[in-house]
Each structure stands twice: as C-alpha cells, then as structure tokens.
Write a protein that holds these residues in place. Structure first.
Motif, PDB file in Angstrom:
ATOM      1  N   LEU A   1      48.185 -17.022 -33.825  1.00 19.80           N
ATOM      2  CA  LEU A   1      49.094 -15.426 -33.233  1.00 19.80           C
ATOM      3  C   LEU A   1      48.205 -14.482 -32.900  1.00 19.80           C
ATOM      4  O   LEU A   1      48.605 -13.243 -31.907  1.00 19.80           O
ATOM      5  CB  LEU A   1      49.696 -15.345 -34.393  1.00 19.80           C
ATOM      6  N   ALA A   2      47.109 -14.200 -33.533  1.00 23.01           N
ATOM      7  CA  ALA A   2      45.786 -13.627 -33.129  1.00 23.01           C
ATOM      8  C   ALA A   2      45.806 -13.090 -31.324  1.00 23.01           C
ATOM      9  O   ALA A   2      45.440 -12.309 -30.412  1.00 23.01           O
ATOM     10  CB  ALA A   2      45.081 -13.157 -34.118  1.00 23.01           C
ATOM     11  N   VAL A   3      45.714 -14.892 -30.687  1.00 25.85           N
ATOM     12  CA  VAL A   3      45.407 -14.967 -29.571  1.00 25.85           C
ATOM     13  C   VAL A   3      46.203 -14.614 -28.774  1.00 25.85           C
ATOM     14  O   VAL A   3      46.421 -14.135 -28.122  1.00 25.85           O
ATOM     15  CB  VAL A   3      44.709 -16.455 -29.638  1.00 25.85           C
ATOM     16  N   SER A   4      47.384 -14.823 -28.907  1.00 29.41           N
ATOM     17  CA  SER A   4      49.066 -14.506 -28.310  1.00 29.41           C
ATOM     18  C   SER A   4      48.799 -13.225 -27.860  1.00 29.41           C
ATOM     19  O   SER A   4      49.292 -12.715 -27.201  1.00 29.41           O
ATOM     20  CB  SER A   4      49.761 -15.814 -29.251  1.00 29.41           C
ATOM     21  N   LEU A   5      48.281 -12.355 -28.974  1.00 30.74           N
ATOM     22  CA  LEU A   5      48.498 -10.761 -29.356  1.00 30.74           C
ATOM     23  C   LEU A   5      47.626 -10.684 -28.287  1.00 30.74           C
ATOM     24  O   LEU A   5      47.911  -9.085 -27.687  1.00 30.74           O
ATOM     25  CB  LEU A   5      48.869  -9.979 -30.890  1.00 30.74           C
ATOM     26  N   PHE A   6      46.359 -10.847 -29.026  1.00 32.48           N
ATOM     27  CA  PHE A   6      44.998 -10.310 -27.594  1.00 32.48           C
ATOM     28  C   PHE A   6      45.381 -10.576 -26.309  1.00 32.48           C
ATOM     29  O   PHE A   6      45.368 -10.017 -24.878  1.00 32.48           O
ATOM     30  CB  PHE A   6      43.726 -10.640 -28.389  1.00 32.48           C
ATOM     31  N   THR A   7      46.095 -11.859 -26.125  1.00 33.00           N
ATOM     32  CA  THR A   7      46.016 -12.527 -24.511  1.00 33.00           C
ATOM     33  C   THR A   7      47.544 -11.352 -24.202  1.00 33.00           C
ATOM     34  O   THR A   7      47.451 -10.693 -22.866  1.00 33.00           O
ATOM     35  CB  THR A   7      45.973 -13.568 -24.169  1.00 33.00           C
ATOM     36  N   GLY A   8      48.250 -11.287 -24.783  1.00 33.86           N
ATOM     37  CA  GLY A   8      49.168 -10.352 -24.082  1.00 33.86           C
ATOM     38  C   GLY A   8      48.898  -9.364 -23.743  1.00 33.86           C
ATOM     39  O   GLY A   8      49.406  -8.525 -22.744  1.00 33.86           O
ATOM     40  N   PHE A   9      48.581  -8.836 -25.057  1.00 31.92           N
ATOM     41  CA  PHE A   9      47.812  -6.322 -24.768  1.00 31.92           C
ATOM     42  C   PHE A   9      46.307  -7.309 -23.270  1.00 31.92           C
ATOM     43  O   PHE A   9      46.719  -5.951 -22.742  1.00 31.92           O
ATOM     44  CB  PHE A   9      47.401  -6.892 -26.500  1.00 31.92           C
ATOM     45  N   MET A  10      45.512  -8.042 -23.044  1.00 28.34           N
ATOM     46  CA  MET A  10      44.776  -8.329 -22.247  1.00 28.34           C
ATOM     47  C   MET A  10      46.165  -7.810 -20.747  1.00 28.34           C
ATOM     48  O   MET A  10      45.414  -7.483 -19.968  1.00 28.34           O
ATOM     49  CB  MET A  10      43.837  -9.002 -22.345  1.00 28.34           C
ATOM     50  N   VAL A  11      46.679  -9.043 -20.573  1.00 26.97           N
ATOM     51  CA  VAL A  11      47.752  -9.076 -19.657  1.00 26.97           C
ATOM     52  C   VAL A  11      48.260  -7.636 -19.464  1.00 26.97           C
ATOM     53  O   VAL A  11      48.230  -7.497 -18.173  1.00 26.97           O
ATOM     54  CB  VAL A  11      48.857  -9.753 -19.802  1.00 26.97           C
ATOM     55  N   GLN A  12      48.625  -6.774 -19.738  1.00 21.02           N
ATOM     56  CA  GLN A  12      49.206  -5.536 -19.959  1.00 21.02           C
ATOM     57  C   GLN A  12      48.333  -4.373 -19.880  1.00 21.02           C
ATOM     58  O   GLN A  12      48.645  -3.741 -19.264  1.00 21.02           O
ATOM     59  CB  GLN A  12      49.752  -4.922 -21.353  1.00 21.02           C
ATOM     60  N   ASN A  13      46.873  -4.294 -20.563  1.00 12.20           N
ATOM     61  CA  ASN A  13      46.345  -2.940 -20.104  1.00 12.20           C
ATOM     62  C   ASN A  13      45.058  -3.553 -20.332  1.00 12.20           C
ATOM     63  O   ASN A  13      44.074  -3.046 -20.023  1.00 12.20           O
ATOM     64  CB  ASN A  13      46.142  -3.005 -21.418  1.00 12.20           C
ATOM     65  N   GLY A  14      44.523  -4.751 -20.075  1.00  8.80           N
ATOM     66  CA  GLY A  14      42.937  -5.544 -19.440  1.00  8.80           C
ATOM     67  C   GLY A  14      42.664  -5.611 -17.979  1.00  8.80           C
ATOM     68  O   GLY A  14      44.039  -4.987 -16.922  1.00  8.80           O
ATOM     69  N   PRO A  15      41.465  -5.575 -17.863  1.00  6.12           N
ATOM     70  CA  PRO A  15      41.281  -4.971 -16.359  1.00  6.12           C
ATOM     71  C   PRO A  15      41.875  -6.295 -15.871  1.00  6.12           C
ATOM     72  O   PRO A  15      41.785  -8.018 -16.124  1.00  6.12           O
ATOM     73  CB  PRO A  15      39.578  -5.711 -16.787  1.00  6.12           C
ATOM     74  N   GLU A  16      42.377  -5.775 -14.183  1.00  2.53           N
ATOM     75  CA  GLU A  16      42.822  -6.836 -13.054  1.00  2.53           C
ATOM     76  C   GLU A  16      41.775  -8.266 -13.645  1.00  2.53           C
ATOM     77  O   GLU A  16      42.472  -9.507 -12.863  1.00  2.53           O
ATOM     78  CB  GLU A  16      43.090  -6.089 -11.746  1.00  2.53           C
ATOM     79  N   SER A  17      40.846  -8.303 -13.076  1.00  3.53           N
ATOM     80  CA  SER A  17      39.707  -9.798 -12.872  1.00  3.53           C
ATOM     81  C   SER A  17      40.483 -10.724 -14.315  1.00  3.53           C
ATOM     82  O   SER A  17      39.935 -11.632 -14.263  1.00  3.53           O
ATOM     83  CB  SER A  17      38.625  -9.302 -12.903  1.00  3.53           C
ATOM     84  N   LEU A  18      41.036 -10.077 -15.269  1.00  3.99           N
ATOM     85  CA  LEU A  18      41.132 -11.081 -16.935  1.00  3.99           C
ATOM     86  C   LEU A  18      42.541 -11.433 -17.341  1.00  3.99           C
ATOM     87  O   LEU A  18      42.680 -13.037 -17.455  1.00  3.99           O
ATOM     88  CB  LEU A  18      40.411 -10.788 -17.680  1.00  3.99           C
ATOM     89  N   LYS A  19      43.908 -10.552 -16.376  1.00  4.35           N
ATOM     90  CA  LYS A  19      44.754 -10.850 -16.509  1.00  4.35           C
ATOM     91  C   LYS A  19      45.260 -12.512 -15.792  1.00  4.35           C
ATOM     92  O   LYS A  19      46.080 -12.695 -17.255  1.00  4.35           O
ATOM     93  CB  LYS A  19      45.383 -10.113 -15.437  1.00  4.35           C
ATOM     94  N   HIS A  20      44.883 -12.523 -15.113  1.00  2.00           N
ATOM     95  CA  HIS A  20      45.541 -14.115 -14.882  1.00  2.00           C
ATOM     96  C   HIS A  20      45.161 -14.884 -15.964  1.00  2.00           C
ATOM     97  O   HIS A  20      46.090 -16.233 -15.801  1.00  2.00           O
ATOM     98  CB  HIS A  20      44.685 -14.653 -13.125  1.00  2.00           C
ATOM     99  N   ASN A  21      43.755 -15.043 -16.136  1.00  3.60           N
ATOM    100  CA  ASN A  21      43.326 -16.284 -17.019  1.00  3.60           C
ATOM    101  C   ASN A  21      43.700 -15.865 -18.434  1.00  3.60           C
ATOM    102  O   ASN A  21      44.827 -16.764 -19.054  1.00  3.60           O
ATOM    103  CB  ASN A  21      41.596 -15.721 -17.348  1.00  3.60           C
ATOM    104  N   MET A  22      44.085 -14.378 -19.317  1.00  4.69           N
ATOM    105  CA  MET A  22      45.111 -14.621 -20.148  1.00  4.69           C
ATOM    106  C   MET A  22      46.329 -14.687 -19.828  1.00  4.69           C
ATOM    107  O   MET A  22      46.957 -14.929 -21.258  1.00  4.69           O
ATOM    108  CB  MET A  22      45.064 -12.729 -19.971  1.00  4.69           C
ATOM    109  N   ALA A  23      46.702 -14.511 -19.005  1.00  2.67           N
ATOM    110  CA  ALA A  23      48.303 -15.134 -19.226  1.00  2.67           C
ATOM    111  C   ALA A  23      48.627 -16.427 -19.103  1.00  2.67           C
ATOM    112  O   ALA A  23      49.503 -17.039 -19.556  1.00  2.67           O
ATOM    113  CB  ALA A  23      48.925 -14.388 -17.582  1.00  2.67           C
TER     114      ALA A  23
END
Length: 191
Positions: free
Chosen positions: A126-148
C-alpha cells in the motif's frame, strides 16, 4: 495490544480505508471497462455517424478520454485521502500496537504468522502504491512512466488482499473469533 483493535479510532480508520479502497477500485474498473477511452470512442463515433458526422478513431478516443477525466480526478483525490488515512493508520499502530501477532516470533502459530505476513505485505505494498501514485501526479516527468507501471500493478494485490481479508474474517467469525464482524462494526463490548 490486541484489546484496543476494536476501539472507535481503529474502527473509523478501518472503514474509511475500506470504503476509500473500494471507491478507488471502482474508478479503476470504470476506466478499464465501461469508460475505457477506446470503448467510449466507438460509442461517440457510432452516434456521430448517425447524424452524418465522421470522426477518426484517434479523435474519438481523445474525446472519450476527456469525458472520463472528471471521474479520474476523483481517483486522484481518493488517493490523496488514502495517503492521509495511511498516515493515521500507521500513527494508530505506533500508539496502540499492532492487532496481529508478530510473524517473527517463534511462539507465533503458523496461522498467526500467515495473518501477520499478510498485513505486513499489504501495508508495504500500500505504501508503494501510494508513493507511486503520488509520483505519477507530482513527480518529475522522467519518472512518471516507470512509476505508473508499478502503480498499475496495485490492482492485483489489492484484489487479492480483499479476498483473503474477507475470507479470513468470515472463517474467523464462524470459528475461533465469533463476533469479530460485529466487533469491527460496533466495537468490542466484551472487553
């Protein structure tokens, strides 16, 4: 501190998390099913063609995506809510202790070890899901694809956890922990 697991704070957070997770799953199932951009695009194309207007598949899918966008914003806001609930849950666990026996103890039965590991794995994922979802919305563009890519896999473990959790609770309520369902709804009157 197992006797505190049915207090009001625990029950409110439990149900808030449960309903938020179910709402998030609803938005996911709508997005991949009925409100899939390609499916909606086909409907748009068919209905426009009835009035003599032709539109290509790509443009129809873009319109379909735009139609479902407000619904998807609710997914994002539910994710932010889930982050807050997760922090509250971890704080409650830190204050009151966990409601399951440690799977690391040699004195813990295999059944209780299994239960303990299920919760540890669930809260970690759940922590991983919340972190990756947050990064998809707010993280750097370079990480969004892998986070998604990682975030999308959340669907599988959440559904597995729900099945295991509900099945385990029903088995427990029918056996050794009679009344556990009513306790998580109304509290532990016996304690």
């Amino acid at each position: 501190m197992r006797e505190k697991r049915f207090n009001l704070a625990h029950r409110l957070i439990h149900w808030a998390i449960a309903f938020t997770v179910l709402f998030i799953l609803l938005t996911v199932f709508l997005r991949i099913g009925w409100m899939n951009k390609d499916h909606m695009g086909e409907i748009i194309q068919q209905n426009l063609s009835k009035s003599g207007t032709q539109i290509n598949t790509k443009d129809a899918a873009l319109i379909g995506k735009a139609v479902r966008k407000p619904m998807w914003r609710w997914h994002v806001w539910a994710g932010y809510t889930m982050i807050g609930l997760y922090v509250l849950r971890m704080g409650l666990l830190a204050i009151q202790g966990v409601a399951y026996k440690s799977p690391f103890s040699k004195k813990t039965s295999p059944k209780d070890k299994f239960k303990g590991w299920i919760y540890i794995v669930f809260y970690t994922l759940l922590a991983v899901s919340l972190f990756t979802g947050f990064m998809v919305q707010n993280g750097p563009e370079s990480l969004k694809h892998n986070m998604a890519l990682v975030h999308i896999q959340s669907l599988y473990y959440v559904v597995i956890f729900i099945v295991l959790h509900i099945g385990g609770v029903l088995i427990a309520d029918a056996g050794a922990e009679r009344g556990i369902i009513s306790k998580i709804i109304s509290g532990d009157k016996a304690g």
